[in-house]
Enzyme design. Structure first.
Site, PDB file in Angstrom:
ATOM      1  N   TRP A  21      82.731 -75.747  39.069  1.00 46.63           N
ATOM      2  CA  TRP A  21      83.258 -74.979  40.217  1.00 46.63           C
ATOM      3  C   TRP A  21      83.517 -75.859  41.438  1.00 46.63           C
ATOM      4  CZ3 TRP A  21      80.310 -72.243  44.512  1.00 46.63           C
ATOM      5  CH2 TRP A  21      81.165 -71.397  45.234  1.00 46.63           C
ATOM      6  N   GLN A  27      88.339 -80.710  44.073  1.00 49.64           N
ATOM      7  CA  GLN A  27      87.711 -81.617  45.036  1.00 49.64           C
ATOM      8  C   GLN A  27      87.648 -83.060  44.535  1.00 49.64           C
ATOM      9  OE1 GLN A  27      83.708 -80.372  45.816  1.00 49.64           O
ATOM     10  NE2 GLN A  27      83.510 -81.542  47.706  1.00 49.64           N
ATOM     11  N   TYR A  54      88.379 -71.095  38.151  1.00 54.79           N
ATOM     12  CA  TYR A  54      88.063 -72.360  38.829  1.00 54.79           C
ATOM     13  C   TYR A  54      89.340 -73.193  38.952  1.00 54.79           C
ATOM     14  CZ  TYR A  54      83.085 -71.204  38.090  1.00 54.79           C
ATOM     15  OH  TYR A  54      81.849 -70.592  38.077  1.00 54.79           O
ATOM     16  N   GLN A 180      74.470 -64.611  34.405  1.00 52.64           N
ATOM     17  CA  GLN A 180      74.595 -65.817  35.249  1.00 52.64           C
ATOM     18  C   GLN A 180      74.527 -65.401  36.725  1.00 52.64           C
ATOM     19  OE1 GLN A 180      77.814 -69.311  36.104  1.00 52.64           O
ATOM     20  NE2 GLN A 180      77.259 -69.001  33.981  1.00 52.64           N
ATOM     21  N   TRP A 209      73.158 -70.214  38.961  1.00 53.88           N
ATOM     22  CA  TRP A 209      74.128 -71.031  39.706  1.00 53.88           C
ATOM     23  C   TRP A 209      73.686 -71.285  41.147  1.00 53.88           C
ATOM     24  CZ3 TRP A 209      76.764 -68.557  43.817  1.00 53.88           C
ATOM     25  CH2 TRP A 209      76.933 -67.174  43.762  1.00 53.88           C
ATOM     26  N   PRO A 211      71.899 -73.829  42.569  1.00 53.34           N
ATOM     27  CA  PRO A 211      70.481 -74.099  42.810  1.00 53.34           C
ATOM     28  C   PRO A 211      70.235 -74.780  44.153  1.00 53.34           C
ATOM     29  CG  PRO A 211      71.387 -75.653  41.212  1.00 53.34           C
ATOM     30  CD  PRO A 211      72.424 -74.592  41.419  1.00 53.34           C
ATOM     31  N   LYS A 220      72.364 -81.679  54.080  1.00 63.26           N
ATOM     32  CA  LYS A 220      73.618 -82.260  54.585  1.00 63.26           C
ATOM     33  C   LYS A 220      74.285 -81.400  55.658  1.00 63.26           C
ATOM     34  CE  LYS A 220      75.933 -82.709  50.864  1.00 63.26           C
ATOM     35  NZ  LYS A 220      77.037 -82.962  49.917  1.00 63.26           N
ATOM     36  N   GLN A 296      75.067 -88.083  42.910  1.00 63.12           N
ATOM     37  CA  GLN A 296      74.375 -86.798  43.128  1.00 63.12           C
ATOM     38  C   GLN A 296      73.798 -86.277  41.817  1.00 63.12           C
ATOM     39  OE1 GLN A 296      77.415 -84.236  44.660  1.00 63.12           O
ATOM     40  NE2 GLN A 296      77.368 -85.095  46.727  1.00 63.12           N
ATOM     41  N   GLU A 299      70.845 -88.262  40.753  1.00 59.25           N
ATOM     42  CA  GLU A 299      69.658 -87.893  41.542  1.00 59.25           C
ATOM     43  C   GLU A 299      69.074 -86.570  41.036  1.00 59.25           C
ATOM     44  OE1 GLU A 299      70.302 -87.335  45.771  1.00 59.25           O
ATOM     45  OE2 GLU A 299      68.216 -86.683  46.057  1.00 59.25           O
TER      46      GLU A 299
HETATM   47  P1  NDP Z   1      74.827 -76.387  43.911  1.00 56.78           P
HETATM   48  O1  NDP Z   1      74.276 -75.306  44.755  1.00 56.78           O
HETATM   49  O2  NDP Z   1      73.863 -77.354  43.350  1.00 56.78           O
HETATM   50  O3  NDP Z   1      75.936 -77.139  44.778  1.00 56.78           O
HETATM   51  C1  NDP Z   1      76.543 -78.303  44.265  1.00 56.78           C
HETATM   52  C2  NDP Z   1      77.129 -79.097  45.412  1.00 56.78           C
HETATM   53  O4  NDP Z   1      76.096 -79.547  46.299  1.00 56.78           O
HETATM   54  C3  NDP Z   1      77.819 -80.361  44.927  1.00 56.78           C
HETATM   55  O5  NDP Z   1      79.112 -80.124  44.464  1.00 56.78           O
HETATM   56  C4  NDP Z   1      77.726 -81.237  46.143  1.00 56.78           C
HETATM   57  O6  NDP Z   1      78.712 -80.818  47.079  1.00 56.78           O
HETATM   58  C5  NDP Z   1      76.352 -80.890  46.691  1.00 56.78           C
HETATM   59  N1  NDP Z   1      75.286 -81.737  46.106  1.00 56.78           N
HETATM   60  C6  NDP Z   1      74.745 -81.623  44.853  1.00 56.78           C
HETATM   61  N2  NDP Z   1      73.781 -82.535  44.690  1.00 56.78           N
HETATM   62  C7  NDP Z   1      73.689 -83.232  45.835  1.00 56.78           C
HETATM   63  C8  NDP Z   1      72.862 -84.297  46.250  1.00 56.78           C
HETATM   64  N3  NDP Z   1      71.928 -84.806  45.458  1.00 56.78           N
HETATM   65  N4  NDP Z   1      73.030 -84.789  47.514  1.00 56.78           N
HETATM   66  C9  NDP Z   1      73.961 -84.254  48.330  1.00 56.78           C
HETATM   67  N5  NDP Z   1      74.776 -83.245  47.994  1.00 56.78           N
HETATM   68  C10 NDP Z   1      74.649 -82.718  46.738  1.00 56.78           C
HETATM   69  O7  NDP Z   1      75.604 -75.804  42.654  1.00 56.78           O
HETATM   70  P2  NDP Z   1      77.043 -75.074  42.526  1.00 56.78           P
HETATM   71  O8  NDP Z   1      77.261 -74.142  43.644  1.00 56.78           O
HETATM   72  O9  NDP Z   1      78.066 -76.105  42.244  1.00 56.78           O
HETATM   73  O10 NDP Z   1      76.797 -74.217  41.211  1.00 56.78           O
HETATM   74  C11 NDP Z   1      76.628 -74.889  39.960  1.00 56.78           C
HETATM   75  C12 NDP Z   1      77.572 -74.301  38.936  1.00 56.78           C
HETATM   76  O11 NDP Z   1      77.273 -72.914  38.777  1.00 56.78           O
HETATM   77  C13 NDP Z   1      79.069 -74.312  39.304  1.00 56.78           C
HETATM   78  O12 NDP Z   1      79.681 -75.555  39.061  1.00 56.78           O
HETATM   79  C14 NDP Z   1      79.594 -73.222  38.385  1.00 56.78           C
HETATM   80  O13 NDP Z   1      79.748 -73.718  37.069  1.00 56.78           O
HETATM   81  C15 NDP Z   1      78.455 -72.213  38.415  1.00 56.78           C
HETATM   82  N6  NDP Z   1      78.721 -71.141  39.411  1.00 56.78           N
HETATM   83  C16 NDP Z   1      78.874 -69.860  38.930  1.00 56.78           C
HETATM   84  C17 NDP Z   1      79.134 -68.818  39.773  1.00 56.78           C
HETATM   85  C18 NDP Z   1      79.292 -67.446  39.221  1.00 56.78           C
HETATM   86  O14 NDP Z   1      79.732 -66.538  39.943  1.00 56.78           O
HETATM   87  N7  NDP Z   1      78.966 -67.213  37.972  1.00 56.78           N
HETATM   88  C19 NDP Z   1      79.300 -69.020  41.240  1.00 56.78           C
HETATM   89  C20 NDP Z   1      79.088 -70.399  41.655  1.00 56.78           C
HETATM   90  C21 NDP Z   1      78.789 -71.396  40.762  1.00 56.78           C
HETATM   91  P3  NDP Z   1      79.529 -81.798  48.073  1.00 56.78           P
HETATM   92  O15 NDP Z   1      79.260 -83.209  47.675  1.00 56.78           O
HETATM   93  O16 NDP Z   1      80.933 -81.404  47.901  1.00 56.78           O
HETATM   94  O17 NDP Z   1      79.041 -81.460  49.439  1.00 56.78           O
END
Ligand code: NDP
Length: 327
Positions: A21, A27, A54, A180, A209, A211, A220, A296, A299
């Protein structure tokens, strides 16, 4: 990597998984997407999450090309799609949970992902405009046609999930096996309270999703919105407002450095602590990670090592800070 059963199904899913996503097809460029998926797979992650909506279908195109070139055995990974929001079209029947859109969206996802079947296929949201019988029957038929192996829901209420099971019981259809939902330190209620009766029976699996609350739980956003971060991404203004203009955001932002201090105290980073906290819940089948950079992801994979450091006292300290601020 640890592997957990997806609820009462026989499917084994890695405790950490990886989703596309915002990042794939939007991005990040294709070479970064490739490195991310390979890093995930090499770490033992076996579930890759995607959806028709997506990047308007582009996230599936990017993931499909990487999977095709990877040479990985199809049996070694799980790939999902989700139906509801539509991909590139917005005419009637190009979104929602009608039999027509569910079948067409599935065919489109198979084509974009370049696979013969989806391991998991989700109803991305409930659709009040469609009878639940129609959507359950459509999922059942996709399964009997061999196009989908397991089906589930995303952000359905407990009552809606129970209604789907009642329909499947009555009509002898394949049951949903997974939900989910969003789950993180600041968003808990549905997973911990509303779904609680469903884990024993019918045996709900969960692929959770955000986390890290889209990055809020990395720290950040404590000094504004950094350039290039998710909440700075064009088209994501709605998410920036939903997170940073939400009532109580000041208190949440103030808790973040305190949570980071707890993480530091156990030799962890805040992202790893936040992911490990999700994993501590035995009703979570897998935590879906998102990342825009390989560093990321690397980590966050460390969260597995932090699990054993979450002593009862650490959990109490984390909950005392974040629990009262959580939805
Ligand atoms: P997170 O809440 O973990 O956010 C991920 C984002 O946080 C990254 O893209 C990055 O963004 C930032 N990030 C992650 N790790 C780090 C780090 N170590 N240091 C600094 N920044 C970090 O998860 P998502 O919101 O991406 O959700 C995970 C997955 O869940 C999605 O990809 C999708 O597959 C699913 N999802 C499903 C939904 C649903 O309705 N069913 C809705 C939303 C997500 P950046 O670098 O751009 O700032």
């Amino acid at each position: 990597m640890q592997y957990r059963n997806l609820g009462k199904s026989g499917l084994k899913v890695s405790a950490l998984s990886f989703g596309a996503w915002v990042t794939f097809g939007k991005q990040v460029g294709d070479p970064v997407a490739r490195k991310l998926l390979h890093t995930a797979y090499d770490a033992g992650i076996n579930f890759f999450d995607n959806a028709e909506s997506y990047a308007d279908g582009q996230a599936e195109v990017v993931m499909g090309a990487i999977l095709k070139k990877s040479g990985w055995r199809r049996s070694s990974y799980l790939v999902s799609s989700k139906v509801f929001f539509g991909a590139d079209g917005d005419r009637p029947n190009e979104e929602g949970l009608s039999r027509k859109h569910m079948a067409e969206a599935c065919h489109d996802a198979l084509r974009r992902l370049q696979v013969d079947y989806l391991d998991l296929y989700y109803c991305h949201r409930p659709d009040p405009a469609v009878q639940i019988e129609e959507s359950c029957r459509a999922m059942h038929d996709l399964i009997t046609q061999g196009k989908v192996l397991y089906w589930g829901t995303s952000e359905w209420s407990a009552a809606q999930i129970e209604a789907a099971h009642a329909v499947c019981d009555r009509l002898l259809l394949h049951h949903p096996v997974v939900e989910q939902p969003e789950y993180n330190l600041f968003h808990r209620s549905r997973v911990e309270k509303e779904y609680a009766p469903l884990y024993r029976s019918p045996g709900l699996g969960t692929t959770i999703w955000s986390p890290l609350a889209s990055g809020l739980l990395t720290g950040k956003y404590n000094k504004g919105v950094p350039k290039g971060a998710r909440l700075d991404t064009p088209g994501m203004e709605w998410l920036r407002d939903a997170i940073l203009k939400k009532p109580g955001i000041e208190r949440r932002l103030a808790a973040v450095p305190k949570l980071a201090a707890i993480a530091k105290g156990i030799g962890s980073s805040l992202p790893c602590l936040a992911v490990a906290w999700c994993l501590r819940n035995p009703n979570i089948s897998t935590v879906i990670l998102g990342a825009s950079r390989v560093e990321q992801l690397q980590e966050n994979l460390g969260a597995l090592g932090v699990l054993e450091k979450l002593s009862p006292q650490v959990m109490r300290d984390v909950d005392a800070l974040s629990g009262p601020l959580a939805d």
